[in-house]
Motif scaffolding. Sequence first.
Motif: not given
Length: 679
Positions: A8, A431, A458
Amino acid sequence: MIGGLTRGSLAALIALAVGILCLLLESGAPWLTVFPKNWVLPATDIVGEGTKTLLLWLKPAARLFSTLMSYPMTGANWLLASIPWPFLIASAVALGWRLGGVKMAAMAAIGLGLVLLSGYWPEGMNTLALVAVSVPLALVAGAAIGILANEYPRVREPVQALLDIMQTVPTFAYLTPLLVLFGFGPVVGLIASAIYAAPPMARNVLLGLQRVEAEVKEAAVMSGGTRMQQLFQVELPAARLQIMVGVNQCLMAALSMVIIAAVIGGFQDIGWEVLLTMRKAQFGAAMMAGMVIVIFAILIDRMSGTLAEDRRQFWDGRISIGILIVGLVISLSFLSTMGDPGSYQVLDPVADWLDAWLTSFTTANAALLTALKNGILFYVLLPLRIGLDQAILPFTWGFQWTTGMSLGFFAVSGVLAATLALSGRLTQGLVLLILAGILETGVSQLPWPFVLAAVGALSWVAGGRRLMLLSVVLLSTILFSGLWERALLSLYLSGAAVFACALLGGAIGLISAVSPLAWRVVRPICDMLQTIPLFVFLIPVLMVFQIGEFSAFLAIIAYAIVPMIRYTRQGLIDTPDEMMEGAIASGATTWQILKDVRAPYAAPTILLGLNQTILYAFAMLVIAALIGTTGLGQSIYLALGQADVGLGISAGAAMAILALISDRIVQGFAEERKKALGL
């Protein structure tokens, strides 16, 4: 972990780096922000010409099929128009009694009584005639597709992909090629309805057959029956309940599509009446016509839904026969004096009162309604659409956004992101910086390399390299087709509506999970919203807020919020008892149990609800083009009016691509959470 970073964190870092690079090079390389027109391929023209050639080749067969289908269509219209209304109401009441007893019989009597008193009985029967002819087509086609996918595993994956495409392609996109093939008229609505309603039936037939227990299949094999005997005498009956769920969904989809098809095939049915009265701003009459659709939807949903219940009860059939006899006697006794059922316009004063009440309400609350509309438009939707630097103006916010404010905004965002990173939450910090950049720039103004990189990253986190490649390739087709700007506009409005649904629907679902009283209030509202055809959602918002993007925003929320409420509640109440007992034994408070036990366990279910909300939002986005949205929905609607097959198919495919990518990403995260929980 990759190079010390989680997947991530690495994905967020890549997206952020591409965004910063585009920002730095924007002045010297404007093509990074606006995709050059000379790079656009004539995809729309190619698709249009190729499709027209194919359609012209198919047109003779299509027109022959249209002629053949006009006979059952005409027959159904004649039959429903010829049967006296007392006998039709008695038939519905008798069926309601047989399936659900007094409650359902009363629902049928009251509902059809209101249809009669509204003066829309003939139009309602024309709508039911379309449903009566289109649903058998959809059931047969859907069942055949489901059985084919079950019998031949090699075609199962392509069939499921085709069903995904059929359910993500906007409904209006079906109509443009059908218009060329079959021309104007009710048969187009019939065929479009059958195409739209077949996938739910196919999915449920396939699912039902796959869920048949292995012991049942083995017993059928051991009995020595042929494959056809095993299928039709054992497996299909064993899958009956799941198949009846498909019948229910097929009926509701057909009714919904019949209303939409009225745009090109209206012939004095309810859909045409709704469209006509909305265009004339006769909102009282539009509400009456919309009420007829809702009544039909609720009755069809409740009656067909009982057939999918595991322990259904059939009530005394003798009473149903008695009700039919009473209806027949009344019809024969008063046949000469009943007159035209379309003249029973008893509820016309109610429609007039609605118009008068609406006028007085909007006049008395004009300032409040305008403030609400402008507040959300100026302070929420406009900044999301074009960014803080263009949305904050003296006219909207009372001051001008400056370069210094942008620098300050990014500085504060950077400090917050650094704080998160130093506390061990690097991904969240990155983010946050990405979201700050999107808000400052605006979704519709985002550089295309950043969008491709962000969606690709993503997708990689959610589903690996295969999903990443699929997402980037599909988005690139939109980019090179010249529909990129319109796609971003659609993404902005649907994204804003989904975010609102996630917040509001999640909160309502949470309250419903912890309070049975709240769920008793919320549940009938959700049931009603799920049975209302999406076309009807436009009427109330249009009545109060008129044409515009804000009205479309509210209509999308009203249609798409229900899955979020239901799945959030279901996920939170499904926590295993042993987990709850362990948390209580450890001394956890109610809030701690909700936050640390129930919410993590419910995450996969909540994500599935979010997935459904996204698909619902994209479906409603095209319908909302009728009341003033821009983007791909407007392009599809304009293509329909101009019979532009190329634009209609290209814009519909672009909308389907956005929905499909969103669907796969959310499903990927849901599967990841399931694996983490050991489910």
